[in-house]
Design a protein around this motif. Structure first.
Motif, mmCIF file in Angstrom:
data_model
loop_
_atom_site.group_PDB
_atom_site.id
_atom_site.type_symbol
_atom_site.label_atom_id
_atom_site.label_comp_id
_atom_site.label_asym_id
_atom_site.label_seq_id
_atom_site.Cartn_x
_atom_site.Cartn_y
_atom_site.Cartn_z
ATOM 1 N N THR A 188 0.843 -1.198 0.000
ATOM 2 C CA THR A 188 0.000 0.000 0.000
ATOM 3 C C THR A 188 0.876 1.245 0.000
ATOM 4 O OG1 THR A 188 -0.096 0.191 2.417
ATOM 5 C CG2 THR A 188 -1.713 -1.251 1.354
ATOM 6 N N GLY A 189 0.315 2.355 -0.479
ATOM 7 C CA GLY A 189 1.065 3.600 -0.491
ATOM 8 C C GLY A 189 1.447 4.048 0.899
ATOM 9 N N GLU A 190 0.489 3.925 1.849
ATOM 10 C CA GLU A 190 0.776 4.342 3.222
ATOM 11 C C GLU A 190 1.891 3.508 3.827
ATOM 12 O OE1 GLU A 190 -2.107 3.543 2.003
ATOM 13 O OE2 GLU A 190 -3.701 4.954 2.581
ATOM 14 N N GLY A 191 1.854 2.189 3.566
ATOM 15 C CA GLY A 191 2.894 1.324 4.106
ATOM 16 C C GLY A 191 4.255 1.616 3.517
ATOM 17 N N SER A 192 4.310 1.908 2.234
ATOM 18 C CA SER A 192 5.580 2.247 1.596
ATOM 19 C C SER A 192 6.159 3.523 2.178
ATOM 20 C CB SER A 192 5.380 2.405 0.082
ATOM 21 O OG SER A 192 4.997 1.174 -0.506
ATOM 22 N N ARG A 193 5.299 4.502 2.416
ATOM 23 C CA ARG A 193 5.787 5.763 2.986
ATOM 24 C C ARG A 193 6.294 5.578 4.414
ATOM 25 N NH1 ARG A 193 1.506 7.692 -0.238
ATOM 26 N NH2 ARG A 193 -0.026 7.501 1.435
ATOM 27 N N LEU A 194 5.768 4.562 5.102
ATOM 28 C CA LEU A 194 6.223 4.272 6.466
ATOM 29 C C LEU A 194 7.447 3.366 6.486
ATOM 30 C CD1 LEU A 194 2.751 3.656 8.168
ATOM 31 C CD2 LEU A 194 4.305 5.578 8.594
ATOM 32 N N GLY A 195 7.938 2.990 5.314
ATOM 33 C CA GLY A 195 9.114 2.140 5.243
ATOM 34 C C GLY A 195 8.853 0.697 5.621
ATOM 35 N N ARG A 196 7.624 0.259 5.485
ATOM 36 C CA ARG A 196 7.274 -1.105 5.854
ATOM 37 C C ARG A 196 7.473 -2.021 4.640
ATOM 38 N NH1 ARG A 196 1.613 -0.177 9.219
ATOM 39 N NH2 ARG A 196 2.554 0.787 11.083
ATOM 40 N N SER A 197 8.516 -2.796 4.685
ATOM 41 C CA SER A 197 8.857 -3.641 3.555
ATOM 42 C C SER A 197 8.546 -5.095 3.859
ATOM 43 C CB SER A 197 10.336 -3.451 3.201
ATOM 44 O OG SER A 197 11.142 -3.781 4.329
ATOM 45 N N THR A 198 9.381 -5.996 3.348
ATOM 46 C CA THR A 198 9.153 -7.434 3.492
ATOM 47 C C THR A 198 9.074 -7.860 4.948
ATOM 48 O OG1 THR A 198 10.301 -7.852 1.403
ATOM 49 C CG2 THR A 198 10.063 -9.717 2.923
ATOM 50 N N GLU A 199 9.900 -7.246 5.794
ATOM 51 C CA GLU A 199 9.900 -7.630 7.203
ATOM 52 C C GLU A 199 8.540 -7.419 7.854
ATOM 53 O OE1 GLU A 199 14.155 -6.478 8.914
ATOM 54 O OE2 GLU A 199 13.356 -4.977 7.535
ATOM 55 N N PHE A 200 7.935 -6.293 7.586
ATOM 56 C CA PHE A 200 6.629 -5.995 8.171
ATOM 57 C C PHE A 200 5.582 -6.960 7.634
ATOM 58 C CE2 PHE A 200 2.550 -3.921 8.555
ATOM 59 C CZ PHE A 200 2.596 -3.363 9.818
ATOM 60 N N PHE A 201 5.636 -7.221 6.339
ATOM 61 C CA PHE A 201 4.669 -8.144 5.755
ATOM 62 C C PHE A 201 4.795 -9.536 6.366
ATOM 63 C CE2 PHE A 201 3.861 -11.500 2.610
ATOM 64 C CZ PHE A 201 2.501 -11.327 2.443
ATOM 65 N N LYS A 202 6.015 -10.043 6.482
ATOM 66 C CA LYS A 202 6.224 -11.382 7.010
ATOM 67 C C LYS A 202 5.724 -11.517 8.438
ATOM 68 C CE LYS A 202 8.521 -13.680 3.743
ATOM 69 N NZ LYS A 202 8.064 -14.981 3.204
ATOM 70 N N THR A 203 5.942 -10.511 9.244
ATOM 71 C CA THR A 203 5.636 -10.616 10.670
ATOM 72 C C THR A 203 4.285 -10.036 11.060
ATOM 73 O OG1 THR A 203 6.839 -8.541 11.081
ATOM 74 C CG2 THR A 203 8.079 -10.589 11.301
ATOM 75 N N HIS A 204 3.622 -9.346 10.143
ATOM 76 C CA HIS A 204 2.312 -8.769 10.440
ATOM 77 C C HIS A 204 1.258 -9.181 9.410
ATOM 78 C CE1 HIS A 204 4.920 -6.294 12.917
ATOM 79 N NE2 HIS A 204 3.866 -5.768 13.505
ATOM 80 N N GLY A 205 1.491 -8.789 8.156
ATOM 81 C CA GLY A 205 0.477 -8.987 7.127
ATOM 82 C C GLY A 205 0.258 -10.419 6.698
ATOM 83 N N ALA A 206 1.232 -11.313 6.899
ATOM 84 C CA ALA A 206 1.113 -12.678 6.417
ATOM 85 C C ALA A 206 0.595 -13.649 7.466
ATOM 86 C CB ALA A 206 2.465 -13.175 5.894
ATOM 87 N N ARG A 207 0.281 -13.184 8.650
ATOM 88 C CA ARG A 207 -0.239 -14.075 9.690
ATOM 89 C C ARG A 207 -1.621 -14.607 9.286
ATOM 90 N NH1 ARG A 207 -0.939 -11.161 14.773
ATOM 91 N NH2 ARG A 207 -1.336 -13.230 15.639
ATOM 92 N N VAL A 208 -1.892 -15.849 9.698
ATOM 93 C CA VAL A 208 -3.132 -16.500 9.275
ATOM 94 C C VAL A 208 -4.072 -16.706 10.449
ATOM 95 C CG1 VAL A 208 -1.963 -17.633 7.355
ATOM 96 C CG2 VAL A 208 -2.161 -18.820 9.549
ATOM 97 N N GLY A 209 -5.235 -17.280 10.138
ATOM 98 C CA GLY A 209 -6.346 -17.393 11.077
ATOM 99 C C GLY A 209 -6.098 -18.204 12.331
ATOM 100 N N PRO A 210 -7.138 -18.343 13.149
ATOM 101 C CA PRO A 210 -7.014 -18.982 14.466
ATOM 102 C C PRO A 210 -6.435 -20.397 14.422
ATOM 103 C CG PRO A 210 -9.140 -17.897 14.261
ATOM 104 C CD PRO A 210 -8.509 -17.853 12.908
ATOM 105 N N GLU A 211 -6.611 -21.095 13.312
ATOM 106 C CA GLU A 211 -6.073 -22.455 13.218
ATOM 107 C C GLU A 211 -4.559 -22.450 13.117
ATOM 108 O OE1 GLU A 211 -8.258 -21.164 11.179
ATOM 109 O OE2 GLU A 211 -10.149 -22.122 11.730
ATOM 110 N N GLY A 212 -4.003 -21.331 12.680
ATOM 111 C CA GLY A 212 -2.553 -21.217 12.557
ATOM 112 C C GLY A 212 -2.003 -21.999 11.374
ATOM 113 N N GLU A 213 -0.708 -21.841 11.144
ATOM 114 C CA GLU A 213 -0.046 -22.590 10.084
ATOM 115 C C GLU A 213 0.090 -24.051 10.499
ATOM 116 O OE1 GLU A 213 0.680 -21.544 7.231
ATOM 117 O OE2 GLU A 213 1.093 -19.385 7.285
ATOM 118 N N GLY A 214 0.047 -24.941 9.523
ATOM 119 C CA GLY A 214 0.316 -26.338 9.806
ATOM 120 C C GLY A 214 1.775 -26.536 10.169
#
Length: 296
Positions: A188-214
């Motif tokens: 997103t534009g806002e995320g890019s301006r905040l300097g949120r790159s792959t690290e932020f995505f991996k640790t925030h945006g890519a988390r999954v639902g209550p069942e969690g990862e297998g």
């Protein structure tokens, strides 16, 4: 069928009902009488039978649903039958049900391989209606659509009056730092301006639902992050990346993990000047363990 909408009833300028009875629906009814426009073989109005079909599957009345499907199919109104069942899939069926694919397959068999009004076509119609009647019915789709539409109108009216809306969308204003902060990554534009790159995505945006990862997926995620030469992940980062979301608070973050990806902290950690004192590769090795620990 695809041309079903073209055969729906319309009203003329004088309010009279205009119909387009297909050739398959003509002929005589069960009593040897010429069929009226939109009459089924049993002497019923096909609009009533079509409505009955959808209400029957919605109420899980298997016998009535099977009969209505059979009546429409044998009377030359198979297109109306399949159009109504397709509508049921999106209007009355619980999202995610594989019954939608079952109904689609029965329609393909009845209309592409066999003749809809003949024996095999009628069996497909009955099976599809029974599958629909046995599925879990819900009005969640139409109810959501109607509710969101009403809120949109109230929200726009409130803005025109310069007031806060009494009813709003469930996401509010969607701003960084709010409840849905995780969506503002580098995509997103806002995320890019905040300097949120792959690290932020991996640790925030890519988390999954209550069942969690297998088990395998979580292991692969952690190993991929450890092997990433462009980013230096801490143990807390690895834990956060595979931490399932809280079913009662799906947008919250784990309390035990670091609160955010801080570019300045990253710089300190990579050059060994972090206030923790141990610094550098040794600290990382102690915190995360060796690759072999994750490959067992």
């Amino acid at each position: 069928m695809a041309d079903g909408d073209d055969r729906q009833a319309t009203f003329g300028s004088d309010g009279s009902l205009e119909t387009d009875t297909t050739p398959d629906a003509t002929g005589e009814n069960d009593f040897g009488e010429p069929k009226e426009p939109n009459e089924t073989d049993g002497g019923y109005n096909r609009y009533a039978v079509s409505s009955l079909l959808q209400k029957a599957v919605r109420r899980s009345d298997e016998e009535v649903a099977a009969w209505a499907a059979w009546e429409l199919a044998r009377s030359g109104y198979a297109w109306n039958l399949w159009d109504r069942l397709t509508l049921y899939v999106v209007e009355d069926l619980r999202a995610g049900s594989d019954v939608a694919l079952t109904i689609q397959r029965y329609e393909e068999l009845a209309t592409e391989r066999w003749e809809p009004a003949e024996w095999k076509g009628r069996l497909c119609a009955i099976h599809a209606a029974l599958a629909a009647a046995r599925a879990q019915s819900t009005r969640e789709g139409p109810n959501a659509d109607e509710y969101f539409r009403a809120v949109a109108e109230r929200r726009a009216e409130a803005r025109e009056r310069g007031e806060e809306p009494a009813h709003d969308f469930p996401v509010g204003d969607l701003e960084p730092g709010g409840e849905f902060d995780a969506i503002f990554d580098g995509h997103t534009g806002e995320g890019s301006r905040l300097g949120r790159s792959t690290e932020f995505f991996k640790t925030h945006g890519a988390r999954v639902g209550p069942e969690g990862e297998g088990e395998h997926s979580a292991r692969w995620q952690r190993l991929a992050m450890l092997l990433d030469e462009d980013h230096d992940y801490t143990e807390a980062d690895l834990d956060r990346a595979v931490e399932p979301v809280d079913p009662d608070d799906p947008w919250g973050e784990p309390e035990t993990a670091e609160d955010a990806i801080d570019p300045e902290r990253r710089a300190d950690e990579t050059d060994g000047t972090d206030d923790g004192g141990d610094g550098g590769d040794a600290a990382d090795g102690d915190a995360r363990g060796s690759l072999s620990d994750f490959s067992e």
